[in-house]
Scaffold this motif. Sequence first.
Motif, PDB file in Angstrom:
ATOM      1  N   VAL A  73       0.710  -0.838   0.574  1.00  0.00           N
ATOM      2  CA  VAL A  73       0.173  -0.031  -0.056  1.00  0.00           C
ATOM      3  C   VAL A  73       0.385   1.408  -0.094  1.00  0.00           C
ATOM      4  O   VAL A  73       2.148   1.379   0.817  1.00  0.00           O
ATOM      5  CB  VAL A  73      -0.663  -0.251   1.559  1.00  0.00           C
ATOM      6  N   PRO A  74       1.435   1.514  -0.971  1.00  0.00           N
ATOM      7  CA  PRO A  74       1.166   3.337  -0.736  1.00  0.00           C
ATOM      8  C   PRO A  74       1.796   4.254   0.264  1.00  0.00           C
ATOM      9  O   PRO A  74       0.698   4.294   1.270  1.00  0.00           O
ATOM     10  CB  PRO A  74       0.541   4.202  -2.156  1.00  0.00           C
ATOM     11  N   ILE A  75       2.861   4.450   0.886  1.00  0.00           N
ATOM     12  CA  ILE A  75       2.793   5.092   2.007  1.00  0.00           C
ATOM     13  C   ILE A  75       2.522   6.206   2.354  1.00  0.00           C
ATOM     14  O   ILE A  75       2.192   6.270   3.503  1.00  0.00           O
ATOM     15  CB  ILE A  75       4.834   5.369   2.690  1.00  0.00           C
ATOM     16  N   GLU A  76       2.034   7.461   1.611  1.00  0.00           N
ATOM     17  CA  GLU A  76       1.294   8.280   1.458  1.00  0.00           C
ATOM     18  C   GLU A  76      -0.229   8.095   1.721  1.00  0.00           C
ATOM     19  O   GLU A  76      -0.817   9.049   2.795  1.00  0.00           O
ATOM     20  CB  GLU A  76       0.968   9.129   0.082  1.00  0.00           C
ATOM     21  N   LYS A  77      -1.063   6.674   1.327  1.00  0.00           N
ATOM     22  CA  LYS A  77      -1.710   6.214   2.134  1.00  0.00           C
ATOM     23  C   LYS A  77      -1.934   5.902   3.061  1.00  0.00           C
ATOM     24  O   LYS A  77      -2.658   6.547   4.307  1.00  0.00           O
ATOM     25  CB  LYS A  77      -2.849   5.648   0.998  1.00  0.00           C
ATOM     26  N   LEU A  78      -1.149   5.526   3.540  1.00  0.00           N
ATOM     27  CA  LEU A  78      -0.946   4.611   5.266  1.00  0.00           C
ATOM     28  C   LEU A  78      -1.397   5.846   6.076  1.00  0.00           C
ATOM     29  O   LEU A  78      -1.497   6.005   7.515  1.00  0.00           O
ATOM     30  CB  LEU A  78       0.036   4.000   5.299  1.00  0.00           C
ATOM     31  N   LEU A  79      -0.198   6.641   5.565  1.00  0.00           N
ATOM     32  CA  LEU A  79       0.412   8.073   7.070  1.00  0.00           C
ATOM     33  C   LEU A  79      -0.861   8.787   6.864  1.00  0.00           C
ATOM     34  O   LEU A  79      -1.394   9.260   8.068  1.00  0.00           O
ATOM     35  CB  LEU A  79       1.563   9.304   6.248  1.00  0.00           C
ATOM     36  N   GLY A  80      -1.442   8.875   5.576  1.00  0.00           N
ATOM     37  CA  GLY A  80      -3.096   9.993   4.937  1.00  0.00           C
ATOM     38  C   GLY A  80      -3.755   9.480   6.281  1.00  0.00           C
ATOM     39  O   GLY A  80      -4.687  10.308   6.893  1.00  0.00           O
ATOM     40  N   MET A  81      -4.054   7.807   6.105  1.00  0.00           N
ATOM     41  CA  MET A  81      -4.883   7.269   7.600  1.00  0.00           C
ATOM     42  C   MET A  81      -4.521   7.954   8.704  1.00  0.00           C
ATOM     43  O   MET A  81      -5.739   8.127   9.184  1.00  0.00           O
ATOM     44  CB  MET A  81      -5.346   5.772   7.263  1.00  0.00           C
ATOM     45  N   ILE A  82      -3.943   7.569   9.125  1.00  0.00           N
ATOM     46  CA  ILE A  82      -3.421   7.862  10.423  1.00  0.00           C
ATOM     47  C   ILE A  82      -3.900  10.114  10.769  1.00  0.00           C
ATOM     48  O   ILE A  82      -4.140   9.973  11.983  1.00  0.00           O
ATOM     49  CB  ILE A  82      -1.494   7.440  10.660  1.00  0.00           C
ATOM     50  N   GLN A  83      -3.214  10.530   9.551  1.00  0.00           N
ATOM     51  CA  GLN A  83      -3.729  11.656   9.784  1.00  0.00           C
ATOM     52  C   GLN A  83      -5.236  11.313   9.741  1.00  0.00           C
ATOM     53  O   GLN A  83      -5.727  12.278  10.878  1.00  0.00           O
ATOM     54  CB  GLN A  83      -3.269  12.449   9.084  1.00  0.00           C
ATOM     55  N   VAL A  84      -5.805  11.755   9.000  1.00  0.00           N
ATOM     56  CA  VAL A  84      -7.673  11.371   8.976  1.00  0.00           C
ATOM     57  C   VAL A  84      -7.944  10.545   9.637  1.00  0.00           C
ATOM     58  O   VAL A  84      -9.244  11.820  10.913  1.00  0.00           O
ATOM     59  CB  VAL A  84      -8.141  10.784   7.727  1.00  0.00           C
ATOM     60  N   ASN A  85      -7.742   9.431  10.452  1.00  0.00           N
ATOM     61  CA  ASN A  85      -8.555   8.632  11.831  1.00  0.00           C
ATOM     62  C   ASN A  85      -8.080   8.780  13.000  1.00  0.00           C
ATOM     63  O   ASN A  85      -9.074   8.767  13.552  1.00  0.00           O
ATOM     64  CB  ASN A  85      -8.817   7.053  11.160  1.00  0.00           C
TER      65      ASN A  85
END
Length: 263
Positions: free
Chosen positions: A104-116
């Motif tokens: 999974v793209p790292i940007e998506k994983l870090l973005g998920m932590i940011q939003v969630n």
Amino acid sequence: MATEWRGKWALITGASAGIGLALAEQLAAGGANLVLTARRADRLQKLAAELSSTHKIQTEVFTADLMRPEAPAEIHAFTERKNIEIELLINNAGFGAFGYSHEVPIEKLLGMIQVNCSAVVHLTRLYLPAMVARRHGDVLIVGSTASFQAVPFLAVYAATKSFDLLFAQAVAEEVREFGVRVCALCPGSTETEFQQVAQEPDRPMRVAESADKVARVGLHALARGKSFVVSGAMNRLLLESERLAPRSFVVKMAAKMMRPRNP
């Protein structure tokens, strides 16, 4: 239970679809005024107009992308400028990403932590002091049945939702003495855009609840002062059975169910 907030203001993140949309509709039907936030301005404007016309309530729209760390402060500043007292904060926005964690793209994983996670903490911290000071107010945080276990192939999503549940339960106890209620709503599979956004394949045994039903369960639990609630009798039963099984077994079974199929 939506009438609990009649004449008061509720702020809903991720209000343009799914559970957030259902919460907005139910609160509006109960007479609550709404601040609606999400990324899709067109959907928000349409929803606000419909709810205002149908239920004769006040609505405000603020377009925000919670992937941006500045977004929670911008939302708070907007309500401050409008002199809106938020009685009910609903941290609903969130997303997942299906697949092997190393793919999974790292940007998506870090973005998920940011939003969630980060945005949930940020918004809660911004609105909670005023609630404590006036000795009333409510916070609803949307978690998941994934909050209770590790979920291979949705690893980061499940971890963020576990964070949300523990955060909600802890803060609920901290502010209970001040008359403020905090509750984590933990639905299972729900009829929303989540599966499509997460790119999660459909499962033959998947049984989804309606977003409308999940929203009702969350508002009812919050009004009763619960610190968390699991939506759906089958989901509650499954979670209880998991408590009796070794964690390693539960994770292995989850991996077997969630493993990507070969093309």
